[in-house]
Design an enzyme around this catalytic site. Structure first.
Site, mmCIF file in Angstrom:
data_model
loop_
_atom_site.group_PDB
_atom_site.id
_atom_site.type_symbol
_atom_site.label_atom_id
_atom_site.label_comp_id
_atom_site.label_asym_id
_atom_site.label_seq_id
_atom_site.Cartn_x
_atom_site.Cartn_y
_atom_site.Cartn_z
ATOM 1 N N GLY A 87 -25.441 8.834 -7.732
ATOM 2 C CA GLY A 87 -24.201 8.286 -7.522
ATOM 3 C C GLY A 87 -22.930 8.715 -6.884
ATOM 4 O O GLY A 87 -22.118 8.085 -6.485
ATOM 5 N N GLY A 126 -30.058 25.057 -2.691
ATOM 6 C CA GLY A 126 -31.616 25.242 -2.893
ATOM 7 C C GLY A 126 -32.232 25.216 -1.605
ATOM 8 O O GLY A 126 -32.064 24.444 -0.596
ATOM 9 N N HIS A 329 9.434 -13.314 12.224
ATOM 10 C CA HIS A 329 10.291 -12.110 11.923
ATOM 11 C C HIS A 329 10.582 -12.270 10.662
ATOM 12 O O HIS A 329 11.033 -13.339 9.932
ATOM 13 C CB HIS A 329 11.794 -11.908 12.580
ATOM 14 C CG HIS A 329 11.448 -12.399 14.008
ATOM 15 N ND1 HIS A 329 11.145 -11.536 14.950
ATOM 16 C CD2 HIS A 329 11.629 -13.716 14.859
ATOM 17 C CE1 HIS A 329 11.059 -12.207 16.243
ATOM 18 N NE2 HIS A 329 11.502 -13.437 16.097
#
Length: 431
Positions: A87, A126, A329
């Site tokens: 996860g 590893g 605006h």
């Protein structure tokens, strides 16, 4: 992460890492998805509710092999292939997942397929020692590797594919004779009586997150790839590194995005739109030919029609602007519908909230709302009507009518001069 939020729920591109992974796996149409939860399980269970994922509980955290073993009951009666993902490794693509499964089904039928990668700095990962066909000869943790083994650049991501008929038999054979007393999933690879294989992917796909720093790094990688994808698909990003996408942003062709634009979740932009600098869009739809910004904010429910204009410092929320409507605006338009060709003057506000409930404002086609007007909802402005500047509208305005809500202007000749003289005299008297 030093957070009250579960690690796998920290977002990348506006979506929790775990849900990225479930979505990618979902593209393969899996028969089942199982999420193994442990500490902080309540948060994770709530996050996956409604996804169809089955939750399995690892009450004690006794290693990765032990975690996978907790899926045994959830996979009862399942005879297919199993992908084992993490996860906090959210960027693995559906294509790479499919490649792992394809390798598992090749004629030599390895007992497991490991996803390997070659980082720029192999550091303490590893190592995987494999022959020219990708058959694994040895997998070794960095601390246990020889100098020759440490020189190998192929590293173990931990992601794996295994046939369900083999998985739990293999897990039953591994032990926990290690310093941590844990059951390690990679140990199934080197069990006697079979072979395993490795396939490789790019390092970015298996980048893991264990800190806020690494989370920012994964976000940066995701955003860089999404920007390139957008430009390949016909979007102009004036300053790509300053634009941020959400996981579900959809942009049409010939869209121009200026610097420092942020897309939150749920935005769809059609062809030929310009989004000017420093705008923020979330939960919004923008039709062809519209222009947004600069410094505009589109909030959820904003629906901007063809050739409409949302200008500088304008905020739109749960409102529809029909074709050619303009809010140029310094305005707030919320819970409203604005007809085709209507023009909303600077500083206009739809007063949509009374502290308890929201109410709608309806502005007809071709209407003109003068500057600094307040439309107190529920409000209806008829088609072609004009609301004079500075009006506070509390009643319906008929089509083509003029609405003027302000006191008559009064001019008093010489008053300002007399006022200044009087005030200066008072000030001097106190000196």
């Amino acid at each position: 992460m030093k957070s009250s939020l579960h690690k796998v729920l920290h977002p990348v591109a506006g979506r929790p890492m775990l849900l990225h992974l479930l979505a990618s796996a979902g593209a393969l149409s899996p028969q089942r998805q199982v999420v193994v939860v442990g500490a902080g399980r309540e948060q994770v269970e709530q996050a996956v509710a409604g996804t169809g994922a089955i939750v399995a509980v690892q009450a004690q955290q006794l290693g990765t092999g032990h975690a996978v073993a907790q899926a045994h009951d959830a996979l009862a009666g399942f005879a297919g292939d199993v992908l084992i993902l993490y996860g906090d490794v959210p960027l693995v693509s559906a294509g790479t997942m499919r490649a792992m499964l394809d390798r598992l089904s090749r004629g030599d039928e390895p007992r497991a397929v490991v996803l390997g990668f070659r980082p720029d700095d192999a550091a303490a990962y590893g190592r995987i020692i494999a022959d020219g066909q990708g058959i694994i000869e040895k997998m070794v943790e960095f601390k246990d590797a020889s100098e020759a083994e440490r020189a190998v650049t192929l590293c173990n991501s931990g992601l794996m594919a295994v046939r369900s008929t083999d998985l739990f038999v293999l897990l039953d054979q591994i032990g926990n004779q290690n310093a941590a007393g844990e059951y390690y999933l990679p140990d199934i690879v080197m069990l006697p009586g079979g072979t395993s294989a490795v396939i490789e992917t790019d390092a970015w796909e298996v980048a893991g997150v264990n800190s806020r720093i690494e989370l920012a790094g994964v976000e940066a990688m995701w955003q860089a790839r999404r920007r390139n994808e957008a430009m390949r698909d016909g979007v102009t990003l004036v300053a790509p590194e300053t634009v941020f996408f959400a996981h579900d942003t959809v942009l049409g062709r010939d869209v121009v995005v200026e610097p420092n634009v942020v897309f939150g979740p749920g935005v769809t932009v059609a062809d030929d739109v310009v989004i000017y600098a420093f705008s923020h869009l979330e939960g919004a739809s923008v039709a062809s030919g519209a222009a947004i910004g600069p410094y505009a904010r589109l909030r959820p429910g904003a629906d901007i029609g063809p050739n409409a204009k949302v200008g500088n410092f304008v905020e739109i929320k749960k409102a529809r602007l029909d074709e050619g409507a303009k809010v140029n605006h310094l305005s707030y338009i919320g819970d409203a519908s604005v007809g085709a060709g209507a023009n909303i003057g600077a500083g206009t506000i739809t007063c949509n909230y009374d502290g308890f409930f929201k109410y709608k404002t309806q502005i007809g086609a071709g209407a003109f709302i003068g500057s600094n007007s307040a439309l107190v909802a529920p409000a209806t402005i008829g088609a072609g009507a004009i609301v004079a500047a500075g009006s506070v509208v509390t009643k319906p305005v008929e089509a083509d009518a003029l609405c003027l809500v302000r006191p008559a202007q009064v001019g008093k000749a010489g008053w300002a001069k007399r006022f200044r003289e009087r005030m200066m005299a008072r000030k001097n008297a106190k000196a």
